[in-house]
Design an enzyme around this catalytic site. Sequence first.
Site, PDB file in Angstrom:
ATOM      1  N   ASN A   8      28.438  45.419  46.624  1.00 44.93           N
ATOM      2  CA  ASN A   8      29.633  44.748  46.106  1.00 44.93           C
ATOM      3  C   ASN A   8      30.833  45.553  46.604  1.00 44.93           C
ATOM      4  OD1 ASN A   8      31.703  43.582  44.672  1.00 44.93           O
ATOM      5  ND2 ASN A   8      30.676  43.657  42.689  1.00 44.93           N
ATOM      6  N   LYS A  15      30.255  49.390  45.693  1.00 39.35           N
ATOM      7  CA  LYS A  15      29.216  49.658  44.701  1.00 39.35           C
ATOM      8  C   LYS A  15      27.875  49.200  45.260  1.00 39.35           C
ATOM      9  CE  LYS A  15      32.512  48.789  40.988  1.00 39.35           C
ATOM     10  NZ  LYS A  15      32.886  47.900  39.870  1.00 39.35           N
ATOM     11  N   ARG A  90      27.731  40.654  47.964  1.00 34.92           N
ATOM     12  CA  ARG A  90      28.468  39.741  47.108  1.00 34.92           C
ATOM     13  C   ARG A  90      29.725  39.292  47.852  1.00 34.92           C
ATOM     14  NH1 ARG A  90      32.976  41.018  42.697  1.00 34.92           N
ATOM     15  NH2 ARG A  90      33.174  38.945  41.784  1.00 34.92           N
ATOM     16  N   HIS A 179      32.364  34.217  39.729  1.00 34.09           N
ATOM     17  CA  HIS A 179      31.336  34.867  38.899  1.00 34.09           C
ATOM     18  C   HIS A 179      30.064  34.023  38.790  1.00 34.09           C
ATOM     19  CE1 HIS A 179      34.900  36.961  36.689  1.00 34.09           C
ATOM     20  NE2 HIS A 179      34.418  37.764  37.629  1.00 34.09           N
ATOM     21  N   ARG A 240      45.401  39.755  35.302  1.00 34.12           N
ATOM     22  CA  ARG A 240      45.687  38.408  35.796  1.00 34.12           C
ATOM     23  C   ARG A 240      46.179  37.523  34.658  1.00 34.12           C
ATOM     24  NH1 ARG A 240      39.959  37.622  38.756  1.00 34.12           N
ATOM     25  NH2 ARG A 240      39.893  39.697  39.659  1.00 34.12           N
ATOM     26  N   GLU A 383      24.108  41.168  38.410  1.00 36.38           N
ATOM     27  CA  GLU A 383      24.422  40.463  39.651  1.00 36.38           C
ATOM     28  C   GLU A 383      23.708  41.089  40.838  1.00 36.38           C
ATOM     29  OE1 GLU A 383      28.931  39.050  39.361  1.00 36.38           O
ATOM     30  OE2 GLU A 383      28.611  40.987  38.400  1.00 36.38           O
TER      31      GLU A 383
END
Length: 399
Positions: A8, A15, A90, A179, A240, A383
């Site tokens: 990711n 990561k 990802r 997501h 956000r 994930e």
Amino acid sequence: MEKTIAINAGSSTLKFKLYEMPEERVISSGAVDRIGIPGSNFTIKTTDGKKVEIDQPIENHEEAVDLLLQELIKLDIIKDYNEITGVGHRVVAGGEIFEDSALIDDKVLKEIEDLKEYAPLHNPANATGIRAFKKILPNITSVAVFDTSFHETLPEKNYLYSIPYEYYEKYGARKYGAHGTSHKYVSQRAAKIMGKPLEDLKLITLHLGAGSSITAIKDGKSFDTSMGFTPLAGITMATRSGDIDASLVVYLMEKLNITDPEDMLTILNKKSGLLGLSEISPDLRDIIDAADKGDKKARTAIDVFVNNIVKYIGSYATEMGGLDGIVFTAGIGENSVPMRKEITSKLGIFNVKMDDVLNQERGERFINTEDSAVKVMVIPTDEELAIAREVEKFKKMGD
């Protein structure tokens, strides 16, 4: 034993989790932070659970990948690079091009980069991570797993905006969500622990973290979701704004003498949300602490956050014609006892009842009382495992 690594990559981070497959056993994980920024840091967990930290300048993602692979060998986690037979990346935005994960070649990589308008903070960073791995490990199975793919099942009535239809046809102006990998994973887990087929359930999954999104899952598919054309839309997030009147954006640009739309997007993406409302921090834990000490703006930020979530739950339950289960996941969803309590306390109309003792516990579990009409679950998202599984699918196709 074959190994697959799930990646990711962010603009200044990378990561990873390394799995022994097909056993799905995590043998190492870690992250590189502050890539290209002073104070770069690399953290890796070894097979026996030890944590190793390295502080050294890391100028770019290629250096980060090189350091990661060197440390895997140095720490005897792998003997040589050939043990890693697959890498899954990802990628946030796949647009309408990618309805599923894709084997990465030059064409796919270019398309990921071309879709940067749909996720300007994410896709360029995702592509950078892909290029870095491609350079060092060019021959392994390399797969892009898109956050938007799960939401390709949205019905037209839920993905179209009420603007001229030709804008959708010409420019792809529609809701894509995000997501998706997380929402798909936790919904499948929810069905398993509920002991029912996913296709028979009406679920609402709450991915609550720095970036937050809510998804309605009906007939085993994504039916509606809160994030929109980009991950900026939906509920209030760490930095956000979430949903906002477009006319207000124009109004603020005039008042602030902003001529470059990118400057306004920076405010909405990086200076708004919980940070903007509280004027304290983007971290909900800091805001809760401040609210407990009487800070009014902190309390207001929490109230807005909770209210946004409750409104989405109510509308999605109505859209689906019922509600069987609610799933909390991601950083806030999995770890914030007070937020779970505040959110569920507002859902009395659905006869949602939380067990305060279960809410205090850890791990995958139900947190509702026996007489609750709706099951409420905490399911840690994974994930990385979902990404590793996608890589295995492509490996099998190549056998």
